[in-house]
Design a protein around this motif. Sequence first.
Motif, mmCIF file in Angstrom:
data_model
loop_
_atom_site.group_PDB
_atom_site.id
_atom_site.type_symbol
_atom_site.label_atom_id
_atom_site.label_comp_id
_atom_site.label_asym_id
_atom_site.label_seq_id
_atom_site.Cartn_x
_atom_site.Cartn_y
_atom_site.Cartn_z
ATOM 1 N N MET A 34 37.251 74.755 46.868
ATOM 2 C CA MET A 34 37.704 73.789 47.862
ATOM 3 C C MET A 34 38.021 74.517 49.161
ATOM 4 S SD MET A 34 39.981 71.078 45.714
ATOM 5 C CE MET A 34 39.859 69.894 47.074
ATOM 6 N N GLY A 35 37.698 73.879 50.248
ATOM 7 C CA GLY A 35 37.883 74.578 51.510
ATOM 8 C C GLY A 35 38.054 73.653 52.688
ATOM 9 N N CYS A 50 38.293 78.967 52.303
ATOM 10 C CA CYS A 50 37.899 78.419 51.013
ATOM 11 C C CYS A 50 38.659 79.114 49.898
ATOM 12 C CB CYS A 50 36.393 78.566 50.794
ATOM 13 S SG CYS A 50 35.775 77.648 49.376
ATOM 14 N N ILE A 51 38.923 78.376 48.830
ATOM 15 C CA ILE A 51 39.585 78.952 47.673
ATOM 16 C C ILE A 51 38.783 78.602 46.424
ATOM 17 C CG2 ILE A 51 41.168 76.956 47.512
ATOM 18 C CD1 ILE A 51 43.281 78.974 46.425
ATOM 19 N N TYR A 60 38.202 83.638 54.307
ATOM 20 C CA TYR A 60 38.539 83.149 55.645
ATOM 21 C C TYR A 60 37.475 83.584 56.644
ATOM 22 C CZ TYR A 60 43.197 82.525 53.632
ATOM 23 O OH TYR A 60 44.254 82.150 52.842
ATOM 24 N N THR A 61 37.243 82.738 57.620
ATOM 25 C CA THR A 61 36.431 83.183 58.724
ATOM 26 C C THR A 61 37.263 84.146 59.571
ATOM 27 O OG1 THR A 61 34.901 82.415 60.438
ATOM 28 C CG2 THR A 61 37.048 81.339 60.332
ATOM 29 N N LEU A 101 30.803 76.144 44.253
ATOM 30 C CA LEU A 101 31.184 77.474 44.699
ATOM 31 C C LEU A 101 31.579 77.435 46.165
ATOM 32 C CD1 LEU A 101 28.242 79.508 43.112
ATOM 33 C CD2 LEU A 101 30.591 79.336 42.250
ATOM 34 N N CYS A 102 32.434 78.353 46.580
ATOM 35 C CA CYS A 102 32.752 78.482 48.002
ATOM 36 C C CYS A 102 31.498 78.945 48.748
ATOM 37 C CB CYS A 102 33.861 79.514 48.215
ATOM 38 S SG CYS A 102 35.514 78.924 47.863
#
Length: 120
Positions: A34-35, A50-51, A60-61, A101-102
């Motif tokens: 989830m993100g 995203c996690i 993280y970006t 998936l992230c």
Amino acid sequence: QVQLVESGGGLVHTGGSLRLSCAASGSGLDDLGMGWFRQTPGKEREGVACISGKDGATYYTDSVRGRFTISRDNAKNTLYLQMNSLKPEDTGVYYCAASELCKWSGADYWGQGTQVTVSS
């Protein structure tokens, strides 16, 4: 089918904080990545954080690493994004997203978005 509903957006001054929430419903939520994505005027939608559902790994970006924190409460089926030290360039519509998936390329499920505005 997964449904996502964001809340917590708003107007904040530079340097301020906001916490976004995403209430999720559906089956198999715990296993999903989830993100958060955001779309700013004139730019394409970008992945922010995203996690993973499999091991809790977070991604993280570069522009938000160290300022934003993503977390999830599986018991409440809720995803969070704590945003600190906000900058005007963080302004945009933030979308909650979910996938197996992230991935930064997109997601299988989307929320409707919540507006975040950071004033200078």
